[in-house]
Design a protein around this motif. Structure first.
Motif, mmCIF file in Angstrom:
data_model
loop_
_atom_site.group_PDB
_atom_site.id
_atom_site.type_symbol
_atom_site.label_atom_id
_atom_site.label_comp_id
_atom_site.label_asym_id
_atom_site.label_seq_id
_atom_site.Cartn_x
_atom_site.Cartn_y
_atom_site.Cartn_z
ATOM 1 N N GLY A 162 0.782 -1.226 0.000
ATOM 2 C CA GLY A 162 0.000 0.000 0.000
ATOM 3 C C GLY A 162 0.815 1.276 0.000
ATOM 4 N N THR A 163 2.123 1.189 0.122
ATOM 5 C CA THR A 163 2.952 2.396 0.074
ATOM 6 C C THR A 163 3.111 2.862 -1.367
ATOM 7 O OG1 THR A 163 4.973 1.058 0.025
ATOM 8 C CG2 THR A 163 4.212 1.834 2.175
ATOM 9 N N LYS A 164 3.326 4.149 -1.538
ATOM 10 C CA LYS A 164 3.416 4.748 -2.869
ATOM 11 C C LYS A 164 4.725 4.348 -3.555
ATOM 12 C CE LYS A 164 2.995 9.196 -5.279
ATOM 13 N NZ LYS A 164 4.170 9.019 -6.142
ATOM 14 N N ILE A 165 4.621 3.999 -4.818
ATOM 15 C CA ILE A 165 5.814 3.738 -5.624
ATOM 16 C C ILE A 165 6.433 5.076 -6.000
ATOM 17 C CG2 ILE A 165 6.687 2.778 -7.788
ATOM 18 C CD1 ILE A 165 4.394 0.755 -7.695
ATOM 19 N N PRO A 166 7.699 5.310 -5.668
ATOM 20 C CA PRO A 166 8.327 6.597 -5.990
ATOM 21 C C PRO A 166 8.382 6.863 -7.492
ATOM 22 C CG PRO A 166 9.638 5.374 -4.386
ATOM 23 C CD PRO A 166 8.588 4.429 -4.902
ATOM 24 N N ASP A 167 8.400 8.135 -7.858
ATOM 25 C CA ASP A 167 8.466 8.528 -9.268
ATOM 26 C C ASP A 167 9.703 7.968 -9.964
ATOM 27 O OD1 ASP A 167 6.131 9.929 -8.932
ATOM 28 O OD2 ASP A 167 7.099 11.873 -8.649
ATOM 29 N N TRP A 168 10.747 7.713 -9.215
ATOM 30 C CA TRP A 168 11.983 7.146 -9.774
ATOM 31 C C TRP A 168 11.708 5.913 -10.628
ATOM 32 C CZ3 TRP A 168 14.304 2.347 -9.062
ATOM 33 C CH2 TRP A 168 15.643 2.229 -9.413
ATOM 34 N N PHE A 169 10.732 5.096 -10.224
ATOM 35 C CA PHE A 169 10.428 3.860 -10.947
ATOM 36 C C PHE A 169 9.765 4.117 -12.297
ATOM 37 C CE2 PHE A 169 10.992 2.058 -6.724
ATOM 38 C CZ PHE A 169 11.565 0.823 -6.988
ATOM 39 N N PHE A 170 9.271 5.318 -12.519
ATOM 40 C CA PHE A 170 8.565 5.619 -13.760
ATOM 41 C C PHE A 170 9.420 6.438 -14.733
ATOM 42 C CE2 PHE A 170 5.443 5.013 -10.392
ATOM 43 C CZ PHE A 170 4.681 3.986 -10.944
ATOM 44 N N ASP A 171 10.687 6.574 -14.430
ATOM 45 C CA ASP A 171 11.633 7.242 -15.330
ATOM 46 C C ASP A 171 12.447 6.169 -16.037
ATOM 47 O OD1 ASP A 171 13.528 8.713 -16.664
ATOM 48 O OD2 ASP A 171 14.433 9.593 -14.869
ATOM 49 N N TYR A 172 12.118 5.938 -17.321
ATOM 50 C CA TYR A 172 12.771 4.888 -18.089
ATOM 51 C C TYR A 172 13.818 5.446 -19.045
ATOM 52 C CZ TYR A 172 8.148 3.112 -16.740
ATOM 53 O OH TYR A 172 7.007 2.788 -16.041
ATOM 54 N N SER A 173 14.221 6.669 -18.827
ATOM 55 C CA SER A 173 15.129 7.307 -19.783
ATOM 56 C C SER A 173 16.479 6.612 -19.798
ATOM 57 C CB SER A 173 15.293 8.793 -19.459
ATOM 58 O OG SER A 173 15.718 8.968 -18.126
ATOM 59 N N LYS A 174 17.060 6.534 -20.986
ATOM 60 C CA LYS A 174 18.353 5.897 -21.163
ATOM 61 C C LYS A 174 19.469 6.907 -20.897
ATOM 62 C CE LYS A 174 16.859 1.836 -22.569
ATOM 63 N NZ LYS A 174 17.045 1.347 -23.929
ATOM 64 N N ILE A 175 20.567 6.409 -20.406
ATOM 65 C CA ILE A 175 21.752 7.230 -20.189
ATOM 66 C C ILE A 175 22.515 7.363 -21.490
ATOM 67 C CG2 ILE A 175 24.044 7.205 -19.103
ATOM 68 C CD1 ILE A 175 22.688 6.104 -16.593
ATOM 69 N N ASN A 176 22.914 8.570 -21.819
ATOM 70 C CA ASN A 176 23.774 8.803 -22.975
ATOM 71 C C ASN A 176 25.222 8.744 -22.490
ATOM 72 O OD1 ASN A 176 25.229 9.700 -25.153
ATOM 73 N ND2 ASN A 176 23.956 11.498 -25.564
ATOM 74 N N PRO A 177 25.996 7.746 -22.931
ATOM 75 C CA PRO A 177 27.370 7.625 -22.429
ATOM 76 C C PRO A 177 28.222 8.860 -22.709
ATOM 77 C CG PRO A 177 26.991 6.133 -24.279
ATOM 78 C CD PRO A 177 25.661 6.666 -23.887
#
Length: 442
Positions: free
Chosen positions: A31-46
């Motif tokens: 029941g705890t909120k999933i942090p927004d961090w989990f919804f950021d699927y952006s790729k890292i540009n090396p």
């Protein structure tokens, strides 16, 4: 006018249902909120990570027949001395033993590039490590990162464990001694990441590991995006080549990956033994989300144990399963106190031998002199919105030391050769719209 009122009511109901679904999606099973961090699927540009250090510019030959550990390691060390950067494996095949990344250094395997492991165990130094729920000295992996916050592996190339020789040695030993342990035959892992935070591994192919393919220990905030992880189950089985082992970690996202290995695809670990919960090197796995993945051949898509003491808030959703022996496996280890809680498996389609598998795991059982048998608990387990063909639906057999409670099966359609079930195994089991071989469970 009546039709207009009905339309308005329908829209309101649909809106409420959609809102409810969104709320559920944004919550962990407890029941705890999933942090927004989990919804950021952006790729890292090396390119954003610093200077590129292409290994062939630093003394590494484009020759796939020679071991070049020292020259590749020198490239990593040079980048570190200069403040960090990205170690680039260019197009071609490059043989190496164990490599050790330093703070602010990263690995990029370019498309067409292959970092291939040596098949000589002497090229993997013995160091303090973590293996099978024990903190012991063991062989290094091919790619090692220890205490490096922000470590990344990127690129569309391949990290290849070159594992055939190790597999053959294992099966020869197993032939000589059917009870031999995994550690009796010296084999390296492919990737070992230890005490690293804010890690991202994306796009690469991991294949043919000698032992576990990737192992994350005591890490926080790890994203594993769009990987392809494979090892063969024929003609030579690649033993114990788990795709992803999660060991005392919190906040992990595994998304868009393909996994087909000759053992568990994703295994949650954390320690074993009669006093495992007292050992500070052990611990829990919390807040793990696995989504949009495809599972080929594997012993299980999601496994809890066998070296685990506490797993909480584990979600596997929106996945396809093919050729898995088990969809969800709860290994109840009778020499270890375990707690598996708030685990949800939802929105799954495909095929597996067993829909859910819960049985004692007695391999290498050892109470080490403890007089009482530790109890193991599994509770608040939910499986819902699943359409699966399987051989066995309710594959369970427990002992007096295994306590199962508060399981929910909801919106499930199963075709099974063995569709039998026993409600008495679980204390507080709920079936909602569960259809097995065309018949609803009441």
């Amino acid at each position: 006018m009546k039709n207009i009122y009905l339309l308005i009511i329908t829209v309101i109901l649909v809106s409420c249902n959609q809102e409810t679904k969104i709320v559920e999606t944004n919550l962990f099973p407890d029941g705890t909120k999933i942090p927004d961090w989990f919804f950021d699927y952006s790729k890292i540009n090396p390119a954003d990570l610093g200077t590129f250090y292409t290994i062939t510019d630093y003394g590494v030959s484009n020759d796939s027949t020679i071991i070049q550990t020292e020259a590749i390691q020198n490239t990593i060390d040079e980048a570190y001395r200069n403040g960090g950067g990205v170690i680039v494996i260019p197009k071609g095949t490059f043989l190496s033993g164990a490599l050790f990344f330093k703070p602010n250094t990263h690995l990029h395997v370019a498309e067409g590039g292959v970092l291939k492991g040596s098949d000589n165990i002497a090229d993997y130094p013995f160091k303090p490590s973590r293996i099978e729920g024990q903190s012991i000295e063991y062989f290094s992996a091919l790619v090692n990162a220890f205490g490096i916050d922000g470590f990344t592996i990127t690129g569309k190339g391949t990290i290849d464990g070159n594992g055939l020789k190790y597999w053959e040695a294992f099966w020869q030993r197993r032939k000589e001694n059917p009870k031999c342990t995994n550690l009796e035959v010296s084999r390296p892992r492919l990737v070992f990441i230890w005490k690293c935070n804010n890690v991202q591994v994306q796009d690469v192919t991991l294949r043919n590991s000698g032992f576990w393919t990737s192992h994350y220990y005591q890490c926080n905030n790890v994203k594993i995006l769009d990987l392809r992880i494979t090892s063969p189950h024929e003609p030579v089985k690649a033993p114990s080549t788990d795709a992803i082992d999660i060991d005392v970690c919190s906040n992990m996202l595994i998304k868009g990956c393909y996994m087909a290995v000759n053992d568990d695809a994703i295994a949650l670990k954390g320690g074993k033994g009669p006093w495992a919960d007292k050992d500070p090197s052990n611990g829990e796995n919390t807040n793990i989300i696995i989504e949009d993945c495809e599972f080929g051949f594997c012993h299980a898509a999601l496994t809890n144990g066998s070296e685990a003491i506490h797993n909480k808030n584990i979600v596997m959703r929106n996945c396809t399963v093919k050729e898995a022996k088990r969809l969800l496996w709860l290994k109840m280890r009778p020499d270890t106190a375990q707690k598996y809680e708030y685990i949800t498996v939802e929105n799954i389609t495909g095929e597996a031998h067993s829909f859910i598998y819960i049985k004692p795991w007695t391999q290498f059982f050892d109470l080490k002199g403890r007089k009482d048998v530790p109890l193991s608990y599994s509770n608040h387990i939910t499986m819902r919105n699943i359409d699966l063909k399987c051989d066995i639906f309710y594959d369970m057999k427990i002992t007096e030391y295994d306590k199962l409670s508060n399981f929910t099966f909801e919106n499930i359609k199963v075709e099974a050769k063995d569709g039998t079930y026993d409600k008495s195994i679980i204390n507080g089991v709920t079936f909602k719209n569960v259809e097995v071989n065309g018949e609803l469970i009441k």
